[in-house]
Each structure stands twice: as structure tokens, then as C-alpha cells.
Design an enzyme around this catalytic site. Structure first.
Site, PDB file in Angstrom:
ATOM      1  CD  GLU A 332      -2.460   1.247   2.766  1.00  0.00           C
ATOM      2  OE1 GLU A 332      -3.515   1.902   2.867  1.00  0.00           O
ATOM      3  OE2 GLU A 332      -1.942   0.622   3.732  1.00  0.00           O
ATOM      4  CE  LYS A 394      -8.298   0.809   4.068  1.00  0.00           C
ATOM      5  NZ  LYS A 394      -7.275   1.493   4.889  1.00  0.00           N
ATOM      6  CB  CYS A 445      -4.366  -1.070   5.410  1.00  0.00           C
ATOM      7  SG  CYS A 445      -3.436  -0.461   6.850  1.00  0.00           S
TER       8      CYS A 445
END
Length: 592
Positions: A332, A394, A445
Site C-alpha cells: 500500500e 479500498k 490494510c
């Protein structure tokens, strides 16, 4: 309080009240009623004052609850003393046993606040006020659970309801407010323990349920043994006998045995690890220049680190030191500039991809194409021939980290929010991507903590999972270890190998059985190369989805609701037996 019933009440010896262990409810409902009754008119204690009074009256139990909260935090990485998770549940079950709802609420708060304070101390890189504020917010959920634990402890089979209430508390906390915060679930302290295989049957909620049930059963065994020992000491010497004592010890022994059986039940669950085929991967950890909030440094700095590490990988392949991978994974935020907007960023990525000669999954910040001022956190498949292709955005941006709720109102008195200058826009689909020969599921994440996002990705066809993450803000704090533990649990839950890619570490390759096969050091430039098994079979947990979680949480909620109904029914029967309305009204005032 009387001891357990045994034999004929007429022949049972009288046991002095002082010889029995103190009622875990302390003054209990009667004491609370006396306190309210005896208070001067106009000065009846309010709810918060009554909770504070309970704390002062029961400070030893409050201290035990706080200690159990700290112990639970030590069950999580980086400490990893997982048996403390069972012990902590047992202690909280004991201190709330037989309490009033208000007392239980206090002990839940006394347990939850130090637990989250220790668990989330990694947030001090942003500020200790953030640690305290978030810990207090999360502890409020424990406060409600503590009240429910106290009230349901009056019901038969109360350890079962206690375990269900733990699932219910996590269900709500995982979703509310602002999408929830799943950190600190019991399951995440048991990612490589005898309980872990249960995740393949019912996901993380079933692991939480089993851990909580073991702890509550141990509390039941301790409570029964405590009462039995006190009653035995109170009997006349001549009335004591080994055989009666052994018979009366059976419930305590049975509860302890059942707790052990629940803990060992995971060994009966098969964990699938057979692979249909494999793919050779390389995970690039380019490193950052400094930890903390300002890890990004100058534009292009981190991107160049990943380009450099990838070009070195290509050189090692050309020299025969490393076997050619089929695909490469970047973390990321590997590119802190939008490669579609900034030519220098695009050229750097293309240079690295061309050098290694295989598709690269690139983590990048990309400006939203239609909404000015918004940015997307993406994983982009970059092919050495065709360039950028499919991407995943995301779905669950982090509030106050990637977007600011109520920005206009809060920014007037919280200047620190200016450090999040642009809000992230959420994606609207799962991250199943074809990266070279592998069909991978991208999860970015903190999304690894959310059951639904990971499960939907697997059910959409992902044969292995990639966690693109950036923990540079929290380096050397224990947070990367906590997140990697979640990956271990998800591997077992979904029967998928998992790759964690982080710019500063910890990057890792996790087998489908949850074993961490390779892991990097933090704040080093490194490349992991290995075979990644690809699997198609879905686990039971994938098929049943969130149904076990809702069912267990629903049972806990029903048990909680049954407490006042049961009390009301008991008073009604008592009134009918007395046949006296006056006595009935008096009995109605003694609500447990």
C-alpha cells in the site's frame, strides 16, 4: 446467601453466613435498594453516582477487573501470552457474577479501559489523547457487556450466555460507530492456538465464542469450588465425609473438564492446505526514511525505494541468484503520487516493471476521476506489456486516518485534522484481480480486521489473499505484529495463503494453515520470494457467512432480555403463593 442445596433441608446443618464466601454481588440488589431508600430526599444518587459508589464499595473486585483487562491485552501481539485471554474472561465472569446491572457496568468499564489502553498504545505516535479517547470509547461497549454479564449470571447455564454476550459485544463494536473498530477481538489473540482451527467452521466469531466459553466455564468451576470449600469448612467435624465431598465436587470438576474440552475441540477440525497449483511470487519491501506521521517524506522518495528494490530483484534473477517470479507485489502507498497524473511516477513504475518482466501489483494513491478533492487508495495490476490494468479501491477507509467525519464542524477546534488534507473515497467492489497467472484477492490494510470484506473476496473467487498495508506510522510499536496475527487467523478461516506487503514491514508469507513461513524485519529494504499455494475449496465459514455470529449474539441478547421477564414471573408466583397483595407489592420492590 445459602450454600448449594444438598439432601434434606431439615437434616442439613446450619452454616454460619460468615463462613461462606462473600456474595460476588457485594450488597447486590438488596444493598442497592437500601442505599437508594436511605438516601435523603432530593439526594437520591444518579446513575453515574451509583456506578461510582459501586466502585468505592468494591475496590478489590475493581482492581481484579482492571488487572484482567491488562492481562487480556498481554494475550495479543507483541506479547502473545494467549492463555491470558481465557484467564481474563474467567476473572471478569467472576467479578460480575451475581452483581446488579449497574455494578456489572462499572466492572466492565474497569476491565475494558485498561485493556484497550495497553492494546492500542501504538496510537501514541499520533497522540496519547487519541489512545485515551479511543480506549474510553471502546470500553463503553465492555461496560454494556459487563452489565449484561452480571444480570445473566442469575440464569441457569450462565457460562453459555456469557460466551454469547462476548460475541454480541464484538458484533456491535465491529460495526459501530463509523463502520466499527474490530481491534481487540478475542479471536485475534488466538491466531495460532488450539482454538484457531474453529475459524474454519464459524469464522472469527466462533473462535471468540469458544475462548469466552472456556473462560466462563473456568469461572463457574472456581465459583462452585469456592462455595463447596466454604460449606465444607462450616460443617461440624463429624458431619464431614470424603464421599459426600467428592459427590458435591463433581459440578466444579465437570465445568473445568468442559472448559478444557472446548479448548481442545479445535484439534478435531480439519484445516485444508492442499493446493490445486502454485505460483512463484516476490514481495518487495522498499522501506521508508523515517517512522511516524511524516513517513512519506519528499514526493517520489518511497516510490524510488520500491523501484530500486525491484530492479535489484531483476538483477538477481538475471544473475541466477533468484528464480524468476511469476508476479511481484508492492505494498500500500508504494507510490505516493498518482501515476496517472504525474508522468515521473508512471515512468518510475514502468521502469521497474519492465526490469522484472512480470506483472506487478502496485499500491498507489490515485485522484478520484470525477470527485475533485478526493483520493482513492488502490491496488493496480501493472503489466510489463500493456501497462496499468485492473484495480481495486479500498472499500473501508479509516475514519480520522483516511477521511474526517464531520470535517467542517470538528476542524474548527481540532487543528490536527489538517494532517488529513483530502478524504479517501471508498471502493464499491471486492478486490479479486488476475495478477499474471494467479487470481488474487486484494485487501488493503485495516480491512483485514473486517470479516465481511475478506469473506466476500474469497467467495468472489480469490485463490490466495494479498494484504497491501502501510504500517510505517506505527513502526516498532507492536501494531504490525497485531495486524499480521489477523492474517494468520484469516488464512485458517478461509483456507487461503496470505501475502502481507508493507513498505516498512512486517511483510510476510503465510501458509493456509496460518503458519508464518517468511517475515521481514521492520525498516529494512528486503524482498521475499516463495511459492504461494492457490486453492479453490471454500471452508464452512465461507459458506455460512455471518450466520453463526448473529445466531450466537442473538442468544446472548435473548438471555439478557429474559432476566427481567424471569424476575417478574418469579415475583408473580411468589405473590400467588402468599395470597397477600401487600406482601406481593413488597416483593415486587426487590428486583434482582
Amino acid at each position: 446467601m445459602t450454600g448449594p442445596q444438598d439432601g434434606d433441608a431439615g437434616t442439613r446443618p446450619v452454616i454460619p453466613a460468615a463462613s461462606l464466601p462473600a456474595d460476588p454481588g457485594g450488597d447486590g440488589a438488596a444493598g442497592a435498594a437500601r442505599a437508594a431508600r436511605d438516601a435523603p430526599a432530593g439526594r437520591r444518587p444518579g446513575r453515574l453516582r451509583r456506578i461510582g459508589a459501586a466502585a468505592r464499595r468494591h475496590w478489590p473486585a475493581s482492581l481484579a477487573a482492571a488487572g484482567a483487562g491488562v492481562a487480556l491485552a498481554l494475550a495479543f501481539p507483541p506479547y502473545d501470552v494467549w492463555p491470558l485471554s481465557v484467564l481474563a474472561v474467567a476473572v471478569l465472569s467472576l467479578v460480575t457474577r451475581g452483581r446488579t446491572g449497574k455494578q456489572g457496568a462499572w466492572f466492565g468499564l474497569a476491565f475494558g479501559f485498561p485493556f484497550f489502553l495497553v492494546l492500542l498504545k501504538w496510537l501514541n505516535t499520533i497522540g496519547w489523547d487519541v489512545v485515551v479517547g479511543l480506549s474510553l470509547l471502546q470500553a463503553l461497549f465492555m461496560m454494556v457487556m459487563g452489565s449484561a454479564l452480571a444480570l445473566t449470571s442469575r440464569l441457569p447455564a450462565w457460562p453459555l450466555w456469557a460466551a454469547c454476550l462476548w460475541v454480541a459485544e464484538e458484533l456491535v463494536r465491529d460495526r459501530q460507530p463509523l463502520g466499527g473498530f474490530p481491534w481487540g477481538r478475542l479471536a485475534f489473540a488466538n491466531t495460532q492456538t488450539p482454538y484457531t482451527p474453529l475459524a474454519a467452521l464459524g469464522g472469527a466469531p466462533l473462535v471468540t465464542f469458544a475462548v469466552a466459553l472456556s473462560g466462563a466455564l473456568l469461572a463457574w468451576a472456581a465459583w462452585a469450588g469456592w462455595r463447596l470449600a466454604a460449606e465444607h469448612r462450616a460443617r461440624p467435624a463429624g458431619a464431614r465425609g470424603a464421599a459426600p465431598l467428592a459427590r458435591r465436587a463433581l459440578p466444579a470438576a465437570g465445568a473445568a473438564s468442559l472448559a478444557a474440552a472446548v479448548g481442545l475441540s479445535g484439534y478435531a477440525v480439519p484445516v485444508g492446505t492442499d493446493a490445486a497449483d502454485t505460483v512463484r511470487i516476490a514481495v518487495v519491501q522498499g522501506n521508508v526514511q523515517q517512522p511516524g506521521m511524516d513517513f512519506l517524506g519528499r514526493p517520489m522518495l518511497i516510490l524510488n525505494n520500491h523501484v530500486e528494490a525491484t530492479e535489484q530483484l531483476a538483477a538477481d534473477v538475471a544473475a541466477g541468484r533468484v528464480e524468476q517470479p511469476d508476479l511481484v507485489i508492492w505494498p500500500e502507498n508504494a507510490s505516493d503520487l498518482d501515476p496517472y497524473k504525474y508522468p515521473e511516477a508512471r515512468r518510475a513504475i514502468e521502469r521497474a516493471v519492465a526490469a522484472v518482466g512480470v506483472p506487478v501489483l502496485v499500491g498507489a494513491l490515485v485522484d478520484h476521476p470525477t470527485r475533485e478533492g478526493y483520493v482513492e487508495n488502490q491496488g493496480i495490476v501493472w503489466d510489463p506489456v500493456t501497462g496499468p490494468g485492473a484495480s481495486y479501491t479500498k472499500q473501508h477507509p479509516v475514519p480520522f486516518g483516511e477521511y474526517v467525519p464531520f470535517r467542517e464542524q470538528l476542524s474548527t477546534f481540532i487543528s490536527r485534522l489538517d494532517r488529513v488534507p483530502r478524504d479517501f473515497w471508498p471502493g464499491d467492489h471486492t478486490g479479486v484481480l488476475d495478477v499474471g497467472p494467479a487470481r488474487l484477492g486484494d485487501v488493503i490494510c485495516f480491512e483485514v480486521a473486517y470479516d465481511g470484506i475478506v469473506r466476500d473476496t474469497v467467495n468472489a473467487g480469490a485463490r490466495a489473499l494479498v494484504i497491501q498495508t502501510n504500517n510505517a506510522t506505527y513502526g516498532k510499536t507492536g501494531q504490525p505484529e497485531q495486524q499480521l496475527a489477523m492474517s494468520s487467523l484469516r488464512a485458517v478461516e478461509h483456507g487461503r495463503a496470505i501475502v502481507t506487503a508493507a513498505p516498512s514491514g512486517l511483510s510476510a508469507i503465510v501458509a493456509p494453515d496460518g503458519t508464518v513461513e517468511q517475515v521481514t524485519e521492520e525498516f529494512t529494504q528486503d524482498v521475499l520470494v516463495g511459492e504461494l499455494p492457490l486453492r479453490d475449496a471454500r471452508t464452512v465459514a465461507d459458506r455460512v457467512g455471518a450466520a453463526p455470529e448473529w445466531a450466537l449474539a442473538g442468544l446472548g441478547a435473548l438471555a439478557w432480555l429474559a432476566v427481567p421477564v424471569r424476575a417478574r414471573w418469579g415475583r408473580r408466583e411468589e405473590n400467588a403463593a402468599r395470597g397477600d397483595q401487600g406482601d406481593g407489592a413488597a416483593g415486587a420492590g426487590a428486583t434482582p
